[in-house]
Design a protein around this motif. Structure first.
Motif, PDB file in Angstrom:
ATOM      1  N   THR A   1     -18.695 -27.716  20.067  1.00  0.00           N
ATOM      2  CA  THR A   1     -18.495 -28.106  21.461  1.00  0.00           C
ATOM      3  C   THR A   1     -18.370 -29.615  21.604  1.00  0.00           C
ATOM      4  OG1 THR A   1     -20.887 -28.161  21.770  1.00  0.00           O
ATOM      5  CG2 THR A   1     -19.772 -26.120  22.353  1.00  0.00           C
TER       6      THR A   1
ATOM      7  N   ARG B   1     -17.891 -18.027  17.339  1.00  0.00           N
ATOM      8  CA  ARG B   1     -16.473 -18.336  17.530  1.00  0.00           C
ATOM      9  C   ARG B   1     -16.311 -19.826  17.820  1.00  0.00           C
ATOM     10  NH1 ARG B   1     -14.997 -14.999  21.879  1.00  0.00           N
ATOM     11  NH2 ARG B   1     -14.994 -13.286  20.412  1.00  0.00           N
ATOM     12  N   LEU B   2     -17.183 -20.359  18.681  1.00  0.00           N
ATOM     13  CA  LEU B   2     -17.114 -21.794  18.986  1.00  0.00           C
ATOM     14  C   LEU B   2     -17.382 -22.632  17.739  1.00  0.00           C
ATOM     15  CD1 LEU B   2     -18.869 -22.531  22.388  1.00  0.00           C
ATOM     16  CD2 LEU B   2     -16.618 -23.279  21.637  1.00  0.00           C
TER      17      LEU B   2
ATOM     18  N   ARG C   1     -21.768 -13.836  19.372  1.00  0.00           N
ATOM     19  CA  ARG C   1     -20.379 -13.770  18.941  1.00  0.00           C
ATOM     20  C   ARG C   1     -19.602 -14.979  19.467  1.00  0.00           C
ATOM     21  NH1 ARG C   1     -18.379  -8.572  21.025  1.00  0.00           N
ATOM     22  NH2 ARG C   1     -20.403  -8.036  20.265  1.00  0.00           N
ATOM     23  N   ASN C   2     -19.822 -15.311  20.753  1.00  0.00           N
ATOM     24  CA  ASN C   2     -19.125 -16.469  21.321  1.00  0.00           C
ATOM     25  C   ASN C   2     -19.573 -17.761  20.664  1.00  0.00           C
ATOM     26  OD1 ASN C   2     -17.682 -14.872  23.064  1.00  0.00           O
ATOM     27  ND2 ASN C   2     -19.078 -15.142  24.771  1.00  0.00           N
ATOM     28  N   LYS C   3     -20.863 -17.862  20.347  1.00  0.00           N
ATOM     29  CA  LYS C   3     -21.377 -19.059  19.691  1.00  0.00           C
ATOM     30  C   LYS C   3     -20.747 -19.225  18.313  1.00  0.00           C
ATOM     31  CE  LYS C   3     -25.660 -20.063  17.955  1.00  0.00           C
ATOM     32  NZ  LYS C   3     -27.111 -20.006  17.962  1.00  0.00           N
TER      33      LYS C   3
ATOM     34  N   GLU D   1     -23.090 -10.540  22.515  1.00  0.00           N
ATOM     35  CA  GLU D   1     -21.890 -11.223  23.006  1.00  0.00           C
ATOM     36  C   GLU D   1     -22.081 -12.743  22.949  1.00  0.00           C
ATOM     37  OE1 GLU D   1     -18.043 -11.540  24.435  1.00  0.00           O
ATOM     38  OE2 GLU D   1     -19.095  -9.738  23.797  1.00  0.00           O
ATOM     39  N   HIS D   2     -23.274 -13.206  23.314  1.00  0.00           N
ATOM     40  CA  HIS D   2     -23.571 -14.638  23.267  1.00  0.00           C
ATOM     41  C   HIS D   2     -23.480 -15.152  21.830  1.00  0.00           C
ATOM     42  CE1 HIS D   2     -25.497 -18.445  24.130  1.00  0.00           C
ATOM     43  NE2 HIS D   2     -26.397 -18.195  23.194  1.00  0.00           N
TER      44      HIS D   2
END
Length: 54
Positions: free
Chosen positions: A44, A37-38, A33-35, A30-31
């Motif tokens: 950031t 996506r970002l 995947r979120n990274k 999940e981490h």
């Protein structure tokens, strides 16, 4: 009889350990995947390539 209790405690510890490993891998996926996506959205640094005003 006490050896059965030791075996049961060992089995329960293994089950808890394996469950924790599965949960940790799930959180890591999940981490990642979120990274990703970002990163696709521009990172950031406050800029967003999809929301950029021209």
């Amino acid at each position: 009889m006490w050896f059965l209790q030791v075996i049961m405690v060992f089995i329960i510890a293994v089950i808890i350990f394996v469950g924790g490993m599965i949960q940790g891998e799930s959180q890591e996926r999940e981490h990642q995947r979120n990274k990703h996506r970002l990163e696709r959205m521009g990172g950031t640094d406050g800029t967003n390539k999809y929301m950029r005003v021209k």
